[in-house]
Structure formats: C-alpha cells, structure tokens
Scaffold this motif. Structure first.
Motif, PDB file in Angstrom:
ATOM      1  N   LEU A  76       2.997   6.109  -3.074  1.00  0.00           N
ATOM      2  CA  LEU A  76       4.078   6.795  -3.789  1.00  0.00           C
ATOM      3  C   LEU A  76       3.763   6.911  -5.279  1.00  0.00           C
ATOM      4  O   LEU A  76       4.121   7.900  -5.926  1.00  0.00           O
ATOM      5  N   LEU A  77       3.122   5.885  -5.812  1.00  0.00           N
ATOM      6  CA  LEU A  77       2.859   5.826  -7.248  1.00  0.00           C
ATOM      7  C   LEU A  77       1.857   6.877  -7.704  1.00  0.00           C
ATOM      8  O   LEU A  77       2.027   7.484  -8.765  1.00  0.00           O
ATOM      9  N   LYS A  78       0.835   7.116  -6.907  1.00  0.00           N
ATOM     10  CA  LYS A  78      -0.223   8.040  -7.313  1.00  0.00           C
ATOM     11  C   LYS A  78       0.314   9.433  -7.640  1.00  0.00           C
ATOM     12  O   LYS A  78       0.086   9.931  -8.746  1.00  0.00           O
ATOM     13  N   ARG A  80      12.280   3.208 -13.883  1.00  0.00           N
ATOM     14  CA  ARG A  80      13.453   3.215 -12.990  1.00  0.00           C
ATOM     15  C   ARG A  80      13.352   4.297 -11.925  1.00  0.00           C
ATOM     16  O   ARG A  80      13.729   4.077 -10.775  1.00  0.00           O
ATOM     17  N   GLU A  81      12.857   5.463 -12.299  1.00  0.00           N
ATOM     18  CA  GLU A  81      12.707   6.528 -11.307  1.00  0.00           C
ATOM     19  C   GLU A  81      11.731   6.113 -10.205  1.00  0.00           C
ATOM     20  O   GLU A  81      11.971   6.387  -9.034  1.00  0.00           O
ATOM     21  N   PHE A  82      10.657   5.444 -10.584  1.00  0.00           N
ATOM     22  CA  PHE A  82       9.727   4.988  -9.558  1.00  0.00           C
ATOM     23  C   PHE A  82      10.364   3.913  -8.691  1.00  0.00           C
ATOM     24  O   PHE A  82      10.208   3.910  -7.466  1.00  0.00           O
ATOM     25  N   PHE A  83      11.101   3.014  -9.304  1.00  0.00           N
ATOM     26  CA  PHE A  83      11.780   1.979  -8.529  1.00  0.00           C
ATOM     27  C   PHE A  83      12.759   2.615  -7.545  1.00  0.00           C
ATOM     28  O   PHE A  83      12.875   2.171  -6.402  1.00  0.00           O
ATOM     29  N   ASN A  84      13.429   3.670  -7.966  1.00  0.00           N
ATOM     30  CA  ASN A  84      14.336   4.374  -7.061  1.00  0.00           C
ATOM     31  C   ASN A  84      13.588   5.012  -5.893  1.00  0.00           C
ATOM     32  O   ASN A  84      14.113   5.066  -4.772  1.00  0.00           O
ATOM     33  N   LEU A  85      12.377   5.484  -6.132  1.00  0.00           N
ATOM     34  CA  LEU A  85      11.553   6.000  -5.033  1.00  0.00           C
ATOM     35  C   LEU A  85      11.263   4.899  -4.017  1.00  0.00           C
ATOM     36  O   LEU A  85      11.291   5.133  -2.806  1.00  0.00           O
ATOM     37  N   ILE A  86      10.990   3.703  -4.509  1.00  0.00           N
ATOM     38  CA  ILE A  86      10.745   2.567  -3.619  1.00  0.00           C
ATOM     39  C   ILE A  86      11.993   2.266  -2.805  1.00  0.00           C
ATOM     40  O   ILE A  86      11.931   2.072  -1.585  1.00  0.00           O
ATOM     41  N   ARG A  99       0.832  -1.221   0.000  1.00  0.00           N
ATOM     42  CA  ARG A  99       0.000   0.000   0.000  1.00  0.00           C
ATOM     43  C   ARG A  99       0.856   1.257   0.000  1.00  0.00           C
ATOM     44  O   ARG A  99       0.550   2.221  -0.685  1.00  0.00           O
ATOM     45  N   LYS A 100       1.951   1.242   0.765  1.00  0.00           N
ATOM     46  CA  LYS A 100       2.787   2.442   0.836  1.00  0.00           C
ATOM     47  C   LYS A 100       3.388   2.778  -0.533  1.00  0.00           C
ATOM     48  O   LYS A 100       3.579   3.938  -0.853  1.00  0.00           O
TER      49      LYS A 100
END
Length: 88
Positions: free
Chosen positions: A7-9, A73-79, A2-3
């Motif tokens: 972040l994705l939204k 990749r940018e989203f994966f880096n946020l994770i 969920r977290k």
C-alpha cells in the motif's frame, strides 16, 4: 506487514509526483534532494522500489508540519481501511 508495504509504495509514489510537480523540479533535482541517483529516483516514481527509511525521513522533514501529519494520517487510514476489508 508486507501488504502494508504494498500500500505504501503507490501512496508515496503519488506524494513524490505531487511534490515534484508543485515545486517544478526535475527527476534529477529530486534525486539530488534525496541523495540518490537519478536512476534510483526514476525507479521510485515508476513503482519499482519504495523509499528507504532514510529517504522517507528526508521527505517528511521537508514537508510543512500540517502536511507531514496529513500524509502520515492518510496512510494510516489506508491501513485501517485494509483491515476493515479483511474483517468483512
């Protein structure tokens, strides 16, 4: 998980805004692109909802390959950043 959805939204909302403005598209045109109602698209941009899996695939397929990879990749880096914060 969920977290990460939280972040994705905002991340995708920013991508949608950039895409719309770079292509000089209206919200109605973006809605048509994603096969959703204008109201649904407005809710996406407003952060009320996130893209469905189908809409996400449509978005990624539209992007040039290098931009698509960059977005993922940018989203994966946020994770990863979020996980690092939890580990501290």
């Amino acid at each position: 998980m969920r977290k990460y959805k939280d972040l994705l939204k905002p991340y995708l909302r920013n991508i949608l805004n950039i895409l719309r403005y770079e292509n000089s598209m209206t919200q109605k045109e973006m809605a048509h692109f994603f096969y959703i109602s204008t109201r649904s698209y407005c809710d996406l941009e407003g952060g009320k909802y996130s893209l469905s899996a189908v809409s996400l695939i449509i978005l990624l397929a539209y992007l040039p390959n290098d931009v698509m990879v960059q977005v993922v990749r940018e989203f994966f880096n946020l994770i990863l950043d979020e996980q690092d914060k939890e580990d501290d």
